[in-house]
Design a protein around this motif. Structure first.
Motif, PDB file in Angstrom:
ATOM      1  N   VAL A  37       8.928   4.798   0.557  1.00 31.75           N
ATOM      2  CA  VAL A  37       7.782   4.597   1.450  1.00 31.75           C
ATOM      3  C   VAL A  37       6.787   3.632   0.815  1.00 31.75           C
ATOM      4  O   VAL A  37       6.302   2.703   1.460  1.00 31.75           O
ATOM      5  CB  VAL A  37       7.106   5.944   1.768  1.00 31.75           C
ATOM      6  CG1 VAL A  37       5.792   5.725   2.529  1.00 31.75           C
ATOM      7  CG2 VAL A  37       8.034   6.834   2.589  1.00 31.75           C
ATOM      8  N   LEU A  38       6.483   3.833  -0.468  1.00 26.26           N
ATOM      9  CA  LEU A  38       5.547   2.957  -1.164  1.00 26.26           C
ATOM     10  C   LEU A  38       6.059   1.521  -1.192  1.00 26.26           C
ATOM     11  O   LEU A  38       5.297   0.568  -0.974  1.00 26.26           O
ATOM     12  CB  LEU A  38       5.325   3.464  -2.588  1.00 26.26           C
ATOM     13  CG  LEU A  38       4.401   2.624  -3.476  1.00 26.26           C
ATOM     14  CD1 LEU A  38       2.990   2.588  -2.908  1.00 26.26           C
ATOM     15  CD2 LEU A  38       4.385   3.171  -4.902  1.00 26.26           C
ATOM     16  N   ALA A  39       7.367   1.347  -1.436  1.00 21.75           N
ATOM     17  CA  ALA A  39       7.931  -0.002  -1.502  1.00 21.75           C
ATOM     18  C   ALA A  39       7.808  -0.719  -0.160  1.00 21.75           C
ATOM     19  O   ALA A  39       7.451  -1.898  -0.096  1.00 21.75           O
ATOM     20  CB  ALA A  39       9.402   0.070  -1.924  1.00 21.75           C
ATOM     21  N   ILE A  40       8.089  -0.009   0.938  1.00 18.42           N
ATOM     22  CA  ILE A  40       8.051  -0.633   2.271  1.00 18.42           C
ATOM     23  C   ILE A  40       6.630  -1.025   2.650  1.00 18.42           C
ATOM     24  O   ILE A  40       6.360  -2.162   3.053  1.00 18.42           O
ATOM     25  CB  ILE A  40       8.666   0.310   3.318  1.00 18.42           C
ATOM     26  CG1 ILE A  40      10.169   0.492   3.066  1.00 18.42           C
ATOM     27  CG2 ILE A  40       8.435  -0.232   4.732  1.00 18.42           C
ATOM     28  CD1 ILE A  40      10.801   1.569   3.912  1.00 18.42           C
ATOM     29  N   VAL A  41       5.702  -0.077   2.519  1.00 22.98           N
ATOM     30  CA  VAL A  41       4.337  -0.365   2.989  1.00 22.98           C
ATOM     31  C   VAL A  41       3.632  -1.364   2.072  1.00 22.98           C
ATOM     32  O   VAL A  41       2.756  -2.103   2.523  1.00 22.98           O
ATOM     33  CB  VAL A  41       3.510   0.933   3.119  1.00 22.98           C
ATOM     34  CG1 VAL A  41       4.191   1.916   4.050  1.00 22.98           C
ATOM     35  CG2 VAL A  41       3.252   1.576   1.769  1.00 22.98           C
ATOM     36  N   SER A  42       4.024  -1.403   0.790  1.00 22.38           N
ATOM     37  CA  SER A  42       3.371  -2.337  -0.129  1.00 22.38           C
ATOM     38  C   SER A  42       3.654  -3.782   0.250  1.00 22.38           C
ATOM     39  O   SER A  42       2.843  -4.667  -0.050  1.00 22.38           O
ATOM     40  CB  SER A  42       3.825  -2.070  -1.565  1.00 22.38           C
ATOM     41  OG  SER A  42       3.341  -0.824  -2.024  1.00 22.38           O
ATOM     42  N   ILE A  43       4.786  -4.030   0.893  1.00 18.74           N
ATOM     43  CA  ILE A  43       5.080  -5.393   1.355  1.00 18.74           C
ATOM     44  C   ILE A  43       4.033  -5.836   2.375  1.00 18.74           C
ATOM     45  O   ILE A  43       3.496  -6.942   2.302  1.00 18.74           O
ATOM     46  CB  ILE A  43       6.496  -5.473   1.947  1.00 18.74           C
ATOM     47  CG1 ILE A  43       7.538  -5.199   0.857  1.00 18.74           C
ATOM     48  CG2 ILE A  43       6.734  -6.849   2.577  1.00 18.74           C
ATOM     49  CD1 ILE A  43       8.953  -5.112   1.386  1.00 18.74           C
ATOM     50  N   GLY A  44       3.750  -4.947   3.323  1.00 17.66           N
ATOM     51  CA  GLY A  44       2.725  -5.280   4.312  1.00 17.66           C
ATOM     52  C   GLY A  44       1.357  -5.462   3.695  1.00 17.66           C
ATOM     53  O   GLY A  44       0.609  -6.379   4.043  1.00 17.66           O
ATOM     54  N   VAL A  45       0.999  -4.586   2.743  1.00 16.20           N
ATOM     55  CA  VAL A  45      -0.293  -4.691   2.066  1.00 16.20           C
ATOM     56  C   VAL A  45      -0.393  -6.005   1.299  1.00 16.20           C
ATOM     57  O   VAL A  45      -1.417  -6.690   1.324  1.00 16.20           O
ATOM     58  CB  VAL A  45      -0.491  -3.494   1.117  1.00 16.20           C
ATOM     59  CG1 VAL A  45      -1.743  -3.677   0.269  1.00 16.20           C
ATOM     60  CG2 VAL A  45      -0.587  -2.208   1.911  1.00 16.20           C
ATOM     61  N   LEU A  46       0.692  -6.368   0.611  1.00 13.56           N
ATOM     62  CA  LEU A  46       0.699  -7.614  -0.158  1.00 13.56           C
ATOM     63  C   LEU A  46       0.500  -8.814   0.754  1.00 13.56           C
ATOM     64  O   LEU A  46      -0.294  -9.723   0.456  1.00 13.56           O
ATOM     65  CB  LEU A  46       2.025  -7.734  -0.910  1.00 13.56           C
ATOM     66  CG  LEU A  46       2.207  -8.963  -1.800  1.00 13.56           C
ATOM     67  CD1 LEU A  46       1.196  -8.967  -2.923  1.00 13.56           C
ATOM     68  CD2 LEU A  46       3.621  -9.011  -2.368  1.00 13.56           C
ATOM     69  N   SER A 146      -1.050   2.201   5.989  1.00 15.05           N
ATOM     70  CA  SER A 146      -0.064   2.153   4.913  1.00 15.05           C
ATOM     71  C   SER A 146      -0.409   3.153   3.819  1.00 15.05           C
ATOM     72  O   SER A 146       0.473   3.855   3.303  1.00 15.05           O
ATOM     73  CB  SER A 146       0.022   0.736   4.341  1.00 15.05           C
ATOM     74  OG  SER A 146      -1.180   0.376   3.693  1.00 15.05           O
ATOM     75  N   LEU A 147      -1.689   3.247   3.451  1.00 13.49           N
ATOM     76  CA  LEU A 147      -2.069   4.224   2.435  1.00 13.49           C
ATOM     77  C   LEU A 147      -1.930   5.647   2.975  1.00 13.49           C
ATOM     78  O   LEU A 147      -1.557   6.564   2.233  1.00 13.49           O
ATOM     79  CB  LEU A 147      -3.501   3.979   1.962  1.00 13.49           C
ATOM     80  CG  LEU A 147      -3.976   4.900   0.833  1.00 13.49           C
ATOM     81  CD1 LEU A 147      -3.039   4.818  -0.376  1.00 13.49           C
ATOM     82  CD2 LEU A 147      -5.389   4.572   0.406  1.00 13.49           C
ATOM     83  N   GLY A 148      -2.208   5.847   4.263  1.00 17.98           N
ATOM     84  CA  GLY A 148      -1.986   7.156   4.855  1.00 17.98           C
ATOM     85  C   GLY A 148      -0.535   7.596   4.726  1.00 17.98           C
ATOM     86  O   GLY A 148      -0.236   8.758   4.426  1.00 17.98           O
ATOM     87  N   LEU A 149       0.391   6.670   4.916  1.00 14.91           N
ATOM     88  CA  LEU A 149       1.812   6.980   4.757  1.00 14.91           C
ATOM     89  C   LEU A 149       2.143   7.335   3.312  1.00 14.91           C
ATOM     90  O   LEU A 149       2.893   8.284   3.043  1.00 14.91           O
ATOM     91  CB  LEU A 149       2.650   5.782   5.197  1.00 14.91           C
ATOM     92  CG  LEU A 149       2.876   5.629   6.702  1.00 14.91           C
ATOM     93  CD1 LEU A 149       3.433   4.247   7.008  1.00 14.91           C
ATOM     94  CD2 LEU A 149       3.841   6.696   7.201  1.00 14.91           C
ATOM     95  N   VAL A 150       1.608   6.561   2.377  1.00 16.85           N
ATOM     96  CA  VAL A 150       1.884   6.829   0.961  1.00 16.85           C
ATOM     97  C   VAL A 150       1.368   8.203   0.563  1.00 16.85           C
ATOM     98  O   VAL A 150       2.064   8.991  -0.095  1.00 16.85           O
ATOM     99  CB  VAL A 150       1.256   5.733   0.080  1.00 16.85           C
ATOM    100  CG1 VAL A 150       1.345   6.105  -1.398  1.00 16.85           C
ATOM    101  CG2 VAL A 150       1.943   4.392   0.319  1.00 16.85           C
TER     102      VAL A 150
END
Length: 500
Positions: A37-46, A146-150
């Motif tokens: 989950v962290l890997a997927i959402v971090s792409i969007g955050v980046l 994204s942070l809510g998901l993490v």
């Protein structure tokens, strides 16, 4: 992707035999892997963080391609994104809490990818600004959700480490923006936007397949009037800060924007007090460390935004470096950030988050003082620029992830997205104020010596702001995570265990 976890993570652990935290009740997290989950959402955050800064170096090429468009008009390519992004963060986070963060995150990522593709096709300044607004809407939705998901997918005792990694990706994107922008402009300014499309599509496909499914958010619909007032207030405030230097701080436009911000902010407070489901629940500000970290976020990001702008201006305007060379000179700082962010967990376990945040603010201030005393009109990056860049990177790695982890550590699960949105908004407001403050202090220099004096004065001022941010953060204490109640079966099992 295996996400490293600091073994000395300081978050309280559940007692032996106690039921596991229930997490976010709006998610079906069974089978979800926190690292994935962290890997997927971090792409969007980046990607969304990159686009706050990556476009700066492409403006001259855009002007040439659009028939010599003036910089004043092109500045809205930057300003429109910043204003819309900051204004919509909290309403987007509140809606994400209600509707379920996976769907909201995927919607935001899809809009961001669409906006990026459209930006690459822009035929004039007006169309590019309009497509940047679509990008900003997507970025504002995906960032808090994204942070809510993490947070929802990660066990309570590992959340501080996950948050530090999440923030490190955002800080890395912000600091690497000039670097990547300088490289891409060599192939044409449209690549600044096109690069987002394949990466975003991959993250979107992975998200649809792998993110935990929403179980239905429910709850009252958030205060729409309050959301509009908040968006108008933040938008007007950031607009006044961004345009104040060009319009004049005492001009009708700047004063009018500040007046709209005050009126809209006052209306938002009244609306929040009366509505049963306010966008920003006043209870958030009473959560341990939350209001403190909002203040720290504004102050530290004032220094962070001013620092990035100052070095780009110095290297290009004073040393006459190219955009690519300036971007590469920034790289050592952000390369330090993720390493320090991971190692900070061990330091927090020993001395607590407050001293770590204070140490980060002090290191960041030291980097700026280094520049103020070591940089000269003659290019001397190894002796004058590199040390300050590494110290500011150390400060970012210690401060931003720790501040976010501390601010979100005691949030209840149904306020993960909204709480992180408020903290993200404080960062954007800080960035805008910092840029405006540095431009104000810098003024207009007439000769090289006056330019040197002006930059030194600016670095002293923002070093003071960074040190003040560290002092504010010194009061932070280890948060105690607040989780949802255990499921009925777990409650029954716990009652039976207690009777036995």
């Amino acid at each position: 992707m295996n996400v490293p976890v600091a073994p000395e993570d300081p978050s309280p652990r559940p007692p032996a035999g106690a039921p596991l935290p229930a997490g976010n009740p709006s998610l079906d997290s069974q089978g979800s892997r926190p690292g994935l989950v962290l890997a997927i959402v971090s792409i969007g955050v980046l990607l969304s963080s990159l686009d706050l800064f990556i476009v700066n170096v492409a403006l001259p090429d855009m002007a040439a391609d659009f028939g010599g468009a003036d910089i004043a008009g092109l500045s809205w390519v930057l300003n429109a994104y910043a204003i819309v992004f900051a204004a919509l963060l909290v309403p987007a986070g509140r809606l994400g809490d209600r509707s379920g963060t996976p769907n909201a995150f995927l919607l935001g990522l899809a809009l961001f990818v669409l906006g990026s593709a459209l930006c690459a096709t822009a035929w004039d300044v007006g169309s590019l600004v309009a497509f940047r607004v679509i990008q900003a809407i997507g970025g504002a939705i995906l960032t808090p959700t994204s942070l809510g998901l993490v947070l929802a997918a990660t066990p309570a005792e590992r959340r501080p480490t996950a948050v530090r990694l999440w923030v490190a990706f955002g800080g890395l994107g912000a600091a690497l923006g000039p670097v990547l922008g300088g490289v891409l402009v060599e192939f044409g300014w449209r690549w600044v936007f096109l690069v987002n499309v394949p990466i975003g599509v991959i993250a979107l496909i992975a998200g649809v397949r792998k993110l935990p499914k929403p179980a239905g958010g429910g709850g009252r619909f958030p205060d729409l009037v309050g959301a509009l007032l908040l968006a108008a207030g933040i938008g007007a405030f950031v607009l006044a800060l961004v345009q104040g230097a060009d319009w004049g701080w005492s001009s009708t436009g700047t004063l009018g924007a500040f007046a709209v911000a005050v009126l809209a902010g006052t209306g938002f407070v009244f609306s929040s007090a009366r509505h049963p489901s306010p966008v920003v629940d006043p209870e958030l500000l009473r959560i341990p460390n939350f209001a403190l970290m909002v203040t720290n976020g504004i102050l530290f990001n004032m220094a962070f935004g001013a620092m990035l702008l100052s070095f780009v201006l110095w290297s290009q305007e004073v040393w006459d470096w190219s955009a690519l060379r300036s971007g590469l000179a920034v790289a050592p700082g952000p390369l330090v950030v993720p390493i320090v962010a991971i190692l900070a967990g061990k330091l927090i376990a020993r001395i607590g988050p407050g001293p770590v945040i204070a140490l980060g603010g002090t290191a960041f201030a030291a980097g700026l003082l280094w520049w103020a005393t070591a940089l000269t009109l003659e290019p001397n990056y190894a002796a004058g620029g590199l040390g300050g860049m590494l110290l500011t990177g150390l400060g970012v790695g210690l401060t931003l992830p720790t501040s976010f982890a501390t601010g979100t550590g005691a949030l209840p699960p149904h306020r993960f997205a909204t709480g992180s949105a408020v903290l993200s908004m404080s960062r954007q407001i800080g960035l805008a104020i910092g840029v405006a403050l540095f431009v104000l202090v810098l003024g207009s220099a007439a000769d090289p010596q006056t330019t040197l004096d002006a930059f030194q004065r600016g670095w002293y001022v923002i070093a003071g702001v960074a040190f003040l941010a560290g002092l504010v953060g010194l009061a932070a204490r280890l948060p105690r995570p607040v989780d949802a109640k255990p499921a009925p079966a777990q409650q029954a099992k716990l009652r039976k265990t207690r009777r036995d």
